[in-house]
Motif scaffolding. Structure first.
Motif, PDB file in Angstrom:
ATOM      1  N   PRO A  78       0.713  -1.143   0.098  1.00 27.70           N
ATOM      2  CA  PRO A  78      -0.072   0.118  -0.005  1.00 27.70           C
ATOM      3  C   PRO A  78       0.624   1.294  -0.082  1.00 27.70           C
ATOM      4  N   ASP A  79       1.858   1.099   0.463  1.00 25.01           N
ATOM      5  CA  ASP A  79       2.809   2.382   0.618  1.00 25.01           C
ATOM      6  C   ASP A  79       3.662   2.502  -0.659  1.00 25.01           C
ATOM      7  N   GLY A  80       3.790   1.550  -1.464  1.00 21.57           N
ATOM      8  CA  GLY A  80       4.423   1.562  -2.652  1.00 21.57           C
ATOM      9  C   GLY A  80       5.745   0.665  -2.533  1.00 21.57           C
ATOM     10  N   VAL A 197       2.187  -2.665 -13.160  1.00 18.71           N
ATOM     11  CA  VAL A 197       2.399  -2.537 -11.444  1.00 18.71           C
ATOM     12  C   VAL A 197       1.106  -2.502 -10.970  1.00 18.71           C
ATOM     13  N   ILE A 198       0.984  -3.416  -9.889  1.00 17.30           N
ATOM     14  CA  ILE A 198      -0.169  -4.069  -9.202  1.00 17.30           C
ATOM     15  C   ILE A 198      -0.258  -3.278  -7.817  1.00 17.30           C
ATOM     16  N   TRP A 199      -1.128  -2.545  -7.525  1.00 16.62           N
ATOM     17  CA  TRP A 199      -1.079  -2.000  -6.027  1.00 16.62           C
ATOM     18  C   TRP A 199      -2.456  -2.570  -5.334  1.00 16.62           C
ATOM     19  N   ARG A 246     -13.919   4.897  -3.286  1.00 14.63           N
ATOM     20  CA  ARG A 246     -13.413   3.679  -2.951  1.00 14.63           C
ATOM     21  C   ARG A 246     -11.708   3.805  -2.828  1.00 14.63           C
ATOM     22  N   PHE A 247     -11.267   4.876  -3.266  1.00 17.50           N
ATOM     23  CA  PHE A 247      -9.675   4.966  -3.281  1.00 17.50           C
ATOM     24  C   PHE A 247      -9.275   6.237  -2.636  1.00 17.50           C
ATOM     25  N   PRO A 248      -9.448   6.543  -1.337  1.00 15.87           N
ATOM     26  CA  PRO A 248      -8.982   7.526  -0.659  1.00 15.87           C
ATOM     27  C   PRO A 248      -7.498   7.405  -0.254  1.00 15.87           C
ATOM     28  N   ASP A 249      -6.776   6.446  -0.565  1.00 17.69           N
ATOM     29  CA  ASP A 249      -5.605   6.312  -0.115  1.00 17.69           C
ATOM     30  C   ASP A 249      -4.589   7.125  -0.726  1.00 17.69           C
ATOM     31  N   GLN A 250      -3.452   7.461  -0.178  1.00 14.06           N
ATOM     32  CA  GLN A 250      -2.550   8.406  -0.479  1.00 14.06           C
ATOM     33  C   GLN A 250      -1.261   7.751  -0.964  1.00 14.06           C
ATOM     34  N   GLY A 251      -1.037   6.250  -0.727  1.00 18.76           N
ATOM     35  CA  GLY A 251       0.188   5.436  -0.760  1.00 18.76           C
ATOM     36  C   GLY A 251       0.335   5.355  -2.491  1.00 18.76           C
ATOM     37  N   TRP A 252       1.490   5.215  -2.730  1.00 17.29           N
ATOM     38  CA  TRP A 252       1.927   4.702  -4.248  1.00 17.29           C
ATOM     39  C   TRP A 252       1.433   6.057  -5.337  1.00 17.29           C
ATOM     40  N   VAL A 254      -1.632   6.000  -6.271  1.00 13.10           N
ATOM     41  CA  VAL A 254      -3.298   5.984  -6.249  1.00 13.10           C
ATOM     42  C   VAL A 254      -3.903   7.551  -6.562  1.00 13.10           C
ATOM     43  N   PRO A 255      -3.361   8.377  -5.778  1.00 13.34           N
ATOM     44  CA  PRO A 255      -4.052   9.751  -5.977  1.00 13.34           C
ATOM     45  C   PRO A 255      -3.821  10.139  -7.463  1.00 13.34           C
TER      46      PRO A 255
END
Length: 401
Positions: A78-80, A197-199, A246-252, A254-255
């Motif tokens: 999740p953090d890349g 590349v898959i997160w 569904r994707f509020p994440d800030q890792g990798w 994703v934003p």
């Protein structure tokens, strides 16, 4: 007498069927709703029995030239942070050096190019009404043109118009697999080439997938949902909001993917689903490809199964004078192959988007140990041996030109 066949759909199954029917001496017309073939597009795989189909069509040389040759799939935390990189065949059950990966548009171009001078294509038109009269099918096109055909075949995809006209609403045959996805393109500012590349987070997946350097990158955002989001299907802004939520994440990255999805002018939003039907024909009308037996994009087998189904349907029509017998033989020969490939995907279970943290941890551990494999895929891809219909003797077979 030469039998006339109308095929609805000019993507994969339709032109393949048209090629073989024309080769067997049928009078073939193909109608396609779009005004032209769709070029480019994401990569699709041709493997196992399907590779034998394109080989028999003489298309292997041109498809080898178009081969995308994806070298690796890399998985990140999740953090890349990197987890592992593997050959794509380890995830798909493919065979390195034998499978073909080509842009969907390149396959469509190759199929169309093999028959464009022999088959009547009607672009920017579609079937408005069908009337099976017992000895023929009367067709009214959306353009107003009226014609009659001996047979009509629906090869018009997951949301088939032909299926709706003859067999009833899609809801009767649609099987939701538990995932929603959004696909789009964005600039390749990531330095990616011939790789994906898959997160992951539980029940969610973000993907960057690149072919050639300098070309746009394909982005995919996939997530689990208990029920299909029917309210969003006809509202593009609602689709974008649902995916972003569904994707509020800030890792990798994703934003960046979410922002690209919000502004993309080529957003494709749909659910991961299959088509399951008790029968693929009714009277003088039959279905092939996704219209009859969509396997879902998560199977990686949609185009391959369509190629095989079209080859067999044409061959059975060529070797049976009675279309009813031909349709029955086609279904008997292909259904087991279809079901084996559909079974590669189960509700809420995917190695690309594991539904729980436990499943995700197990998948990642297998990746780190390089023990991930897809033996079921290897078996399913080659579960049918192609008959040699041209070697079969029947009055229904006409000499090839």
């Amino acid at each position: 007498m030469t039998r006339s066949v109308l095929i609805s759909g000019a993507s994969i199954a339709g032109p393949t069927l048209a090629y073989w029917l024309d080769r067997y001496g049928f009078d073939v017309t193909v109608v396609e709703r779009s005004d032209a073939l769709r070029g480019g597009g994401y990569g699709i795989d041709i493997r196992g029995t399907a590779r034998d189909v394109v080989d028999r069509m003489g298309l292997l040389p041109v498809l080898r030239k178009a081969h995308l040759d994806t070298q690796r799939l890399s998985f990140v935390e999740p953090d890349g942070a990197p987890i592992a990189s593997i050959r794509p065949e380890r995830m798909t059950g493919g065979e390195e050096g034998l499978d073909l990966e080509v842009r969907r548009g390149d396959l469509a171009d190759a199929l169309y190019g093999s028959i464009r001078d022999r088959v009547d294509f009607r672009f920017a038109d579609s079937i408005a009404r069908l009337d099976d009269r017992g000895d023929r099918v009367d067709v009214v096109f959306a353009s107003g043109v009226e014609r009659s055909f001996d047979l009509v075949i629906g090869a018009d995809g997951l949301h088939s118009n032909t299926r709706a006209l003859v067999f009833g609403p899609e809801e009767d045959y649609h099987r939701y697999i538990g995932y929603v996805f959004a696909g789009f393109t964005l600039p390749n500012d990531f330095g990616l080439s011939h790789e994906g590349v898959i997160w992951n987070a539980p029940d969610r997946c973000a993907v960057l997938y690149a072919h050639e350097p300098g070309e746009p990158t394909y982005g995919f955002l996939t997530f689990g949902l208990d029920e299909p989001p029917y309210d969003a299907f006809r509202q593009p802004e609602a689709q974008r909001e649902l995916v972003a939520s569904r994707f509020p994440d800030q890792g990798w990255e994703v934003p960046r993917l979410v922002e690209a999805m919000r502004t993309a002018d080529d957003l494709f939003f749909d659910v991961v689903s299959q088509i399951h039907m008790p029968g693929w024909s009714q009277g003088r009308v039959a279905l092939v490809g996704d219209a009859a037996f969509a396997t879902s994009f998560m199977s990686g087998q949609g185009s391959s199964v369509a190629l095989v189904g079209a080859y067999v349907l044409a061959g059975e029509l060529a070797t049976h004078e009675d279309h009813t017998e031909a349709f029955q033989a086609y279904e008997q020969r292909v259904r087991g192959f279809v079901e084996q490939n559909q079974a590669l995907v189960q509700f809420g279970r995917s190695s690309i988007a594991p539904a729980t943290q436990e499943l995700l941890d197990a998948r990642n551990e297998a990746l780190r140990g390089q023990t991930v494999s897809h033996e079921a895929g290897v078996a399913a891809h080659s579960a049918l041996v192609l008959p040699d219909y041209e070697a079969m003797k029947s009055p229904a077979v006409r000499p090839t030109a």
